[in-house]
Design a protein around this motif. Structure first.
Motif, PDB file in Angstrom:
ATOM      1  N   GLY A 161      10.674  30.316 -25.530  1.00 32.97           N
ATOM      2  CA  GLY A 161      10.480  29.305 -26.544  1.00 32.97           C
ATOM      3  C   GLY A 161      10.949  27.911 -26.185  1.00 32.97           C
ATOM      4  O   GLY A 161      11.011  27.042 -27.058  1.00 32.97           O
ATOM      5  N   LEU A 162      11.273  27.669 -24.915  1.00 35.77           N
ATOM      6  CA  LEU A 162      11.795  26.364 -24.527  1.00 35.77           C
ATOM      7  C   LEU A 162      10.671  25.431 -24.087  1.00 35.77           C
ATOM      8  O   LEU A 162       9.710  25.849 -23.433  1.00 35.77           O
ATOM      9  CB  LEU A 162      12.802  26.508 -23.384  1.00 35.77           C
ATOM     10  CG  LEU A 162      14.053  27.353 -23.648  1.00 35.77           C
ATOM     11  CD1 LEU A 162      14.996  27.246 -22.460  1.00 35.77           C
ATOM     12  CD2 LEU A 162      14.752  26.925 -24.934  1.00 35.77           C
ATOM     13  N   ALA A 163      10.812  24.143 -24.424  1.00 36.16           N
ATOM     14  CA  ALA A 163       9.896  23.130 -23.930  1.00 36.16           C
ATOM     15  C   ALA A 163      10.071  22.988 -22.420  1.00 36.16           C
ATOM     16  O   ALA A 163      11.145  23.303 -21.884  1.00 36.16           O
ATOM     17  CB  ALA A 163      10.180  21.795 -24.626  1.00 36.16           C
ATOM     18  N   PRO A 164       9.038  22.529 -21.700  1.00 34.90           N
ATOM     19  CA  PRO A 164       9.130  22.441 -20.236  1.00 34.90           C
ATOM     20  C   PRO A 164      10.350  21.677 -19.731  1.00 34.90           C
ATOM     21  O   PRO A 164      10.979  22.092 -18.749  1.00 34.90           O
ATOM     22  CB  PRO A 164       7.827  21.727 -19.859  1.00 34.90           C
ATOM     23  CG  PRO A 164       6.869  22.112 -20.940  1.00 34.90           C
ATOM     24  CD  PRO A 164       7.685  22.180 -22.193  1.00 34.90           C
ATOM     25  N   GLN A 165      10.718  20.573 -20.386  1.00 33.04           N
ATOM     26  CA  GLN A 165      11.868  19.795 -19.929  1.00 33.04           C
ATOM     27  C   GLN A 165      13.166  20.586 -20.087  1.00 33.04           C
ATOM     28  O   GLN A 165      14.014  20.594 -19.196  1.00 33.04           O
ATOM     29  CB  GLN A 165      11.962  18.486 -20.712  1.00 33.04           C
ATOM     30  CG  GLN A 165      13.124  17.597 -20.255  1.00 33.04           C
ATOM     31  CD  GLN A 165      13.203  16.298 -21.043  1.00 33.04           C
ATOM     32  OE1 GLN A 165      12.400  16.068 -21.950  1.00 33.04           O
ATOM     33  NE2 GLN A 165      14.161  15.451 -20.705  1.00 33.04           N
ATOM     34  N   VAL A 166      13.312  21.287 -21.211  1.00 40.80           N
ATOM     35  CA  VAL A 166      14.517  22.085 -21.446  1.00 40.80           C
ATOM     36  C   VAL A 166      14.544  23.286 -20.501  1.00 40.80           C
ATOM     37  O   VAL A 166      15.595  23.675 -19.993  1.00 40.80           O
ATOM     38  CB  VAL A 166      14.589  22.546 -22.915  1.00 40.80           C
ATOM     39  CG1 VAL A 166      15.832  23.401 -23.162  1.00 40.80           C
ATOM     40  CG2 VAL A 166      14.580  21.342 -23.847  1.00 40.80           C
ATOM     41  N   LEU A 167      13.378  23.861 -20.246  1.00 37.49           N
ATOM     42  CA  LEU A 167      13.287  24.972 -19.303  1.00 37.49           C
ATOM     43  C   LEU A 167      13.748  24.530 -17.921  1.00 37.49           C
ATOM     44  O   LEU A 167      14.493  25.256 -17.241  1.00 37.49           O
ATOM     45  CB  LEU A 167      11.847  25.480 -19.246  1.00 37.49           C
ATOM     46  CG  LEU A 167      11.586  26.687 -18.352  1.00 37.49           C
ATOM     47  CD1 LEU A 167      12.365  27.892 -18.835  1.00 37.49           C
ATOM     48  CD2 LEU A 167      10.093  27.000 -18.325  1.00 37.49           C
ATOM     49  N   ALA A 168      13.347  23.336 -17.494  1.00 40.24           N
ATOM     50  CA  ALA A 168      13.780  22.816 -16.200  1.00 40.24           C
ATOM     51  C   ALA A 168      15.289  22.603 -16.169  1.00 40.24           C
ATOM     52  O   ALA A 168      15.949  22.884 -15.163  1.00 40.24           O
ATOM     53  CB  ALA A 168      13.054  21.510 -15.896  1.00 40.24           C
ATOM     54  N   GLN A 169      15.870  22.115 -17.280  1.00 42.25           N
ATOM     55  CA  GLN A 169      17.318  21.930 -17.360  1.00 42.25           C
ATOM     56  C   GLN A 169      18.040  23.268 -17.267  1.00 42.25           C
ATOM     57  O   GLN A 169      19.075  23.388 -16.601  1.00 42.25           O
ATOM     58  CB  GLN A 169      17.687  21.228 -18.666  1.00 42.25           C
ATOM     59  CG  GLN A 169      17.298  19.763 -18.730  1.00 42.25           C
ATOM     60  CD  GLN A 169      17.601  19.186 -20.096  1.00 42.25           C
ATOM     61  OE1 GLN A 169      17.144  19.682 -21.125  1.00 42.25           O
ATOM     62  NE2 GLN A 169      18.384  18.124 -20.122  1.00 42.25           N
ATOM     63  N   THR A 170      17.501  24.273 -17.948  1.00 40.09           N
ATOM     64  CA  THR A 170      18.110  25.602 -17.906  1.00 40.09           C
ATOM     65  C   THR A 170      18.067  26.167 -16.489  1.00 40.09           C
ATOM     66  O   THR A 170      19.052  26.726 -15.996  1.00 40.09           O
ATOM     67  CB  THR A 170      17.381  26.547 -18.874  1.00 40.09           C
ATOM     68  OG1 THR A 170      17.461  26.010 -20.200  1.00 40.09           O
ATOM     69  CG2 THR A 170      18.006  27.936 -18.862  1.00 40.09           C
ATOM     70  N   GLY A 171      16.917  26.005 -15.814  1.00 41.98           N
ATOM     71  CA  GLY A 171      16.820  26.457 -14.426  1.00 41.98           C
ATOM     72  C   GLY A 171      17.792  25.731 -13.521  1.00 41.98           C
ATOM     73  O   GLY A 171      18.411  26.345 -12.643  1.00 41.98           O
ATOM     74  N   ALA A 172      17.967  24.415 -13.738  1.00 36.28           N
ATOM     75  CA  ALA A 172      18.921  23.637 -12.930  1.00 36.28           C
ATOM     76  C   ALA A 172      20.348  24.108 -13.167  1.00 36.28           C
ATOM     77  O   ALA A 172      21.158  24.183 -12.235  1.00 36.28           O
ATOM     78  CB  ALA A 172      18.791  22.156 -13.262  1.00 36.28           C
ATOM     79  N   CYS A 173      20.660  24.441 -14.407  1.00 39.23           N
ATOM     80  CA  CYS A 173      21.998  24.941 -14.733  1.00 39.23           C
ATOM     81  C   CYS A 173      22.271  26.259 -14.013  1.00 39.23           C
ATOM     82  O   CYS A 173      23.328  26.439 -13.393  1.00 39.23           O
ATOM     83  CB  CYS A 173      22.119  25.122 -16.241  1.00 39.23           C
ATOM     84  SG  CYS A 173      23.675  25.875 -16.766  1.00 39.23           S
ATOM     85  N   ARG A 178      24.583  29.522  -9.477  1.00 37.53           N
ATOM     86  CA  ARG A 178      24.356  30.360  -8.295  1.00 37.53           C
ATOM     87  C   ARG A 178      24.971  29.715  -7.062  1.00 37.53           C
ATOM     88  O   ARG A 178      25.605  30.386  -6.236  1.00 37.53           O
ATOM     89  CB  ARG A 178      22.860  30.571  -8.093  1.00 37.53           C
ATOM     90  CG  ARG A 178      22.494  31.444  -6.884  1.00 37.53           C
ATOM     91  CD  ARG A 178      21.084  31.175  -6.443  1.00 37.53           C
ATOM     92  NE  ARG A 178      20.893  29.755  -6.154  1.00 37.53           N
ATOM     93  CZ  ARG A 178      19.703  29.175  -6.039  1.00 37.53           C
ATOM     94  NH1 ARG A 178      18.597  29.861  -6.207  1.00 37.53           N
ATOM     95  NH2 ARG A 178      19.618  27.874  -5.767  1.00 37.53           N
ATOM     96  N   ASP A 179      24.808  28.387  -6.942  1.00 39.13           N
ATOM     97  CA  ASP A 179      25.378  27.678  -5.801  1.00 39.13           C
ATOM     98  C   ASP A 179      26.902  27.720  -5.815  1.00 39.13           C
ATOM     99  O   ASP A 179      27.531  27.557  -4.767  1.00 39.13           O
ATOM    100  CB  ASP A 179      24.891  26.224  -5.784  1.00 39.13           C
ATOM    101  CG  ASP A 179      23.399  26.113  -5.504  1.00 39.13           C
ATOM    102  OD1 ASP A 179      22.807  27.099  -5.019  1.00 39.13           O
ATOM    103  OD2 ASP A 179      22.813  25.045  -5.789  1.00 39.13           O
ATOM    104  N   ARG A 180      27.494  27.923  -6.976  1.00 44.22           N
ATOM    105  CA  ARG A 180      28.953  28.053  -7.086  1.00 44.22           C
ATOM    106  C   ARG A 180      29.423  29.493  -6.929  1.00 44.22           C
ATOM    107  O   ARG A 180      30.595  29.801  -7.132  1.00 44.22           O
ATOM    108  CB  ARG A 180      29.422  27.497  -8.435  1.00 44.22           C
ATOM    109  CG  ARG A 180      29.207  25.992  -8.595  1.00 44.22           C
ATOM    110  CD  ARG A 180      29.823  25.473  -9.878  1.00 44.22           C
ATOM    111  NE  ARG A 180      29.505  24.065 -10.087  1.00 44.22           N
ATOM    112  CZ  ARG A 180      29.994  23.322 -11.075  1.00 44.22           C
ATOM    113  NH1 ARG A 180      30.836  23.868 -11.950  1.00 44.22           N
ATOM    114  NH2 ARG A 180      29.648  22.058 -11.209  1.00 44.22           N
ATOM    115  N   GLY A 181      28.476  30.390  -6.598  1.00 40.29           N
ATOM    116  CA  GLY A 181      28.851  31.773  -6.320  1.00 40.29           C
ATOM    117  C   GLY A 181      28.753  32.722  -7.483  1.00 40.29           C
ATOM    118  O   GLY A 181      29.195  33.875  -7.386  1.00 40.29           O
ATOM    119  N   VAL A 182      28.164  32.278  -8.604  1.00 36.88           N
ATOM    120  CA  VAL A 182      28.016  33.144  -9.767  1.00 36.88           C
ATOM    121  C   VAL A 182      26.748  33.981  -9.611  1.00 36.88           C
ATOM    122  O   VAL A 182      25.663  33.446  -9.384  1.00 36.88           O
ATOM    123  CB  VAL A 182      27.956  32.318 -11.068  1.00 36.88           C
ATOM    124  CG1 VAL A 182      27.729  33.223 -12.281  1.00 36.88           C
ATOM    125  CG2 VAL A 182      29.238  31.513 -11.247  1.00 36.88           C
TER     126      VAL A 182
END
Length: 232
Positions: A161-173, A178-182
């Motif tokens: 249900g996320l708009a494309p911009q929010v989806l991109a933010q969620t993916g970036a988060c 992941r880059d921090r080892g999570v």
């Protein structure tokens, strides 16, 4: 690489109805795994079983520690975070209060990180969570979970249900975590965020894992796609 989460022959029930029929799954340290499948395949039940929210049998170990029989709060304290599909924010509390409830001293993901990744949370910090849109509540639920400094996060339908911009933010988060080892287990229907993270893919059907491998290998496996993912 050592297994962070190891699941073997996991079965789970709602009352007398058995939903999981011998799930085997391994997530290594810092690894992203996307769990896909049709509705009713058992994906959300697996997430709830990991968190101790349904009756189950078999073996689950987190960094060698048995999870079977543990209460959800103890599982969370071991380092497993959970973002349910229902988000479950505290509607009567403000955005900032929701974030502070999840905060753990020394966490890798800070309040500042949440505001930088999701500026709308900072702009609406004094707004009650119940007044947020669905997308804003998803951002808040994810940020609140990460404030508890998990080493593994289980996220049910992070892009729903996320708009494309929010989806991109969620993916970036999630990429930042992941880059921090999570490590992470992402329950998805369309593999949108899995593609952003180049995650390993596990396909669930009839309450068991039917395929486990790289995204590219799944794309080449027409039989698995046709039998367990295609609709109609």
């Amino acid at each position: 690489m050592s297994a962070q989460l190891l699941i073997e022959n996991l079965r789970a029930w709602y009352g007398a109805a058995q939903v999981l029929h011998g799930v085997n799954l391994r997530i290594d340290e810092g690894e992203a795994v996307a769990l896909v499948g049709r509705n009713g395949s058992g994906r959300s039940t697996l997430a709830k079983a990991i968190m101790g929210l349904v009756r189950c049998a078999g073996d689950m170990r987190y960094r060698g520690v048995p999870l079977m029989g543990l209460r959800p709060y103890r599982i969370a304290r071991l380092g497993i975070g959970y973002v349910p599909e229902t988000r479950d924010v505290f509607p009567a509390l403000t955005v900032r209060e929701n974030l502070l409830l999840g905060e753990r001293k020394g966490a890798r993901f800070t309040l500042g990180d949440a505001y930088r990744l999701f500026p709308v949370l900072e702009a609406r910090a004094s707004v009650k969570a119940g007044a947020l849109s669905g997308g804003e509540q998803q951002m808040l639920a994810l940020a609140r979970t990460l404030a508890g400094d998990p080493s593994l996060v289980v996220v049910d339908e992070p892009g729903e249900g996320l708009a494309p911009q929010v989806l991109a933010q969620t993916g970036a988060c999630l990429a930042m975590l992941r880059d921090r080892g999570v490590a992470m287990l992402l329950i998805e229907e369309r593999l949108t965020i899995a593609r952003m993270l180049d995650a390993r893919v596990a396909v669930m059907g009839h309450g068991a894992i039917q395929f486990d491998g790289p995204l590219a290998a799944l794309a080449r496996n027409e039989q698995v796609v046709r039998e367990w993912l295609s609709v109609g």
